[in-house]
Design an enzyme around this catalytic site. Structure first.
Site, PDB file in Angstrom:
ATOM      1  CB  CYS A   1      -0.918   0.033   1.222  1.00  0.00           C
ATOM      2  SG  CYS A   1      -1.865   1.556   1.311  1.00  0.00           S
TER       3      CYS A   1
ATOM      4  CB  CYS B   1      -2.174   4.603   4.405  1.00  0.00           C
ATOM      5  SG  CYS B   1      -3.600   4.037   3.464  1.00  0.00           S
ATOM      6  CB  SER B   2      -1.202   0.734   6.732  1.00  0.00           C
ATOM      7  OG  SER B   2      -2.336   1.468   7.197  1.00  0.00           O
ATOM      8  CB  CYS B   3      -4.820  -0.579   2.040  1.00  0.00           C
ATOM      9  SG  CYS B   3      -5.515   1.081   2.166  1.00  0.00           S
TER      10      CYS B   3
END
Lengths: 199, 120
Positions: free
Chosen positions: A105, A108-110
C-alpha cells in the site's frame, strides 16, 4: 531511550489522547469499552494468516475452487466463512513460474485483514512502501527471495478499495498432501508475495 | 527498512502461525490497540465510511513522513504509524462532532490531572 523529563508518572500524550477519545465516545453511547476489548482480542488471536492459508490450501487442492477464487476473490473467500473489514473487495493474484506478484500500500497501510490479520511493521514502513514499487527485485532479494530474470514482477497497490492476496505457487514436493497439511506450509510472507513456499 | 528487513522478525518459511506467534506483536503499546479497537468498533457500528478515515490516514502519514525527512536522513527512524492513525481518528471524531477540539482538550486535562497511581 532518553527521557527529557524525569517525572515518574508522565504519560505518553498519545495514550492520554486515546483514553480521552474513548471516554468521549463511550459517554455519548457511540461505542462501549467492551466492544473495543472484543475487537482487540479478535485481531490479536483469531484473525490472521491462518485464514489466508486455508484459502490457499483449498485453491491448491480444488481446481474449481481455485477458478472461483481467481474470478471473484471476495465470494470464494466468504465460502470459507472468512470476511470482514478490509476484505470487502478481495482480488487474488496467482504466482506462476512466469509471474511473481507482490502487494503493497504505497499511501498508507491497506491490507487484507480477514485473510492476513493486521500488517507487520515493515509493511507500513515508508521504505518498503516506496522501494518495492521502484525496485521490487532488490527489495525481494533483501527478503531472501531471488527471482529468475525471466520472471515478470507485478506490484499491486492496495491504496484504492481493492485488497489483494497472493496465491503462492504450490511446492512440487507436496504432491498428494491433503489440504490441512498444505495449509500448515503457507506463510504470511508468501501471501504478501515477499517469500516463496519451500517444502 | 533502510537496514533491510529484520529477518529475526520475518520467518520466510515455516507454518503460518496465529497472529500472536507471527514473530512480532500486533501492537507495541496498549493505546495502539485501544485506538484501533475504537476505530473498528465505530466502523462496524456504521458510524463512518472507511474511505473517510483512510483519506485522513493517508494525509497524516504524508505529513508525518515530510516531518521525518526534514529531521533526519534516515527516513524510517522515529516512524510513528499509530500516532498517524490517532491523528486521523481525532480528525474524524472532530468532523463528526464526537470530540471537538475543546471537548477533547478538556478531557485530556482532566485525565492528566489524576493523581499518580490512580486506578485505570
Amino acid at each position: 531511550m532518553t527521557h527529557e523529563h524525569e517525572h515518574e508518572h508522565e504519560h505518553d500524550p498519545r495514550a492520554i489522547r486515546t483514553e480521552a477519545l474513548e471516554r468521549l465516545l463511550v459517554d455519548q453511547g457511540l461505542i462501549t469499552s467492551a466492544a473495543i476489548d472484543t475487537i482487540i482480542e479478535r485481531y490479536e488471536t483469531d484473525v490472521g494468516p491462518l485464514n489466508g492459508a486455508r484459502v490457499v490450501a483449498k485453491a491448491w487442492t480444488d481446481p474449481e475452487y481455485r477458478a472461483r477464487l481467481l474470478a471473484d476473490g471476495t465470494t470464494a473467500i466468504a465460502e470459507l466463512g472468512i470476511g470482514g473489514p478490509q476484505g470487502e473487495k478481495m482480488v487474488v493474484v496467482e504466482n506462476t513460474p512466469a509471474v511473481h506478484n507482490v502487494i503493497v500500500c504505497t499511501l498508507c497501510s491497506c491490507y487484507p485483514w480477514p485473510v492476513l490479520g493486521l500488517p507487520p511493521a515493515w509493511y507500513k514502513d515508508p521504505a518498503y512502501r516506496s522501494r518495492v514499487v521502484r525496485e521490487p527485485r532488490k527489495v525481494l532479494s533483501e527478503f531472501g527471495l531471488t527471482l529468475d530474470d525471466n520472471t515478470e514482477v507485478r506490484v499491486w497497490d492496495s491504496s484504492a478499495e481493492i485488497r489483494y492476496l497472493v496465491l503462492p505457487e504450490r511446492p512440487a514436493s507436496t504432491t498428494g498432501a491433503d489440504e490441512r497439511t498444505l495449509a500448515e506450509l503457507v506463510t504470511r510472507d508468501a501471501m504478501i508475495g515477499v517469500a516463496r513456499i519451500d517444502a | 527498512m533502510t537496514s533491510g528487513p529484520d529477518t529475526t522478525l520475518l520467518p520466510a518459511n515455516g507454518p503460518a502461525a496465529p497472529p500472536r506467534a507471527n514473530g512480532e506483536l500486533v501492537f507495541d503499546a496498549p493505546w495502539q490497540a485501544r485506538i484501533f479497537g475504537a476505530t473498528v468498533a465505530l466502523y462496524e457500528a456504521g458510524r463512518f465510511e472507511w474511505n473517510d478515515f483512510q483519506q485522513r490516514l493517508i494525509a497524516a502519514i504524508t505529513d508525518h513522513e515530510a516531518v521525518i525527512e526534514a529531521e533526519t536522513s534516515d527516513e524510517s527512524s522515529g516512524y510513528d504509524y499509530w500516532g498517524c492513525w490517532l491523528d486521523a481518528f481525532r480528525g474524524l471524531a472532530d468532523e463528526n462532532g464526537w470530540a471537538g477540539a475543546t471537548t477533547l482538550h478538556d478531557m485530556e486535562h482532566q485525565l492528566e490531572a489524576r493523581p499518580a497511581g490512580h486506578d485505570h
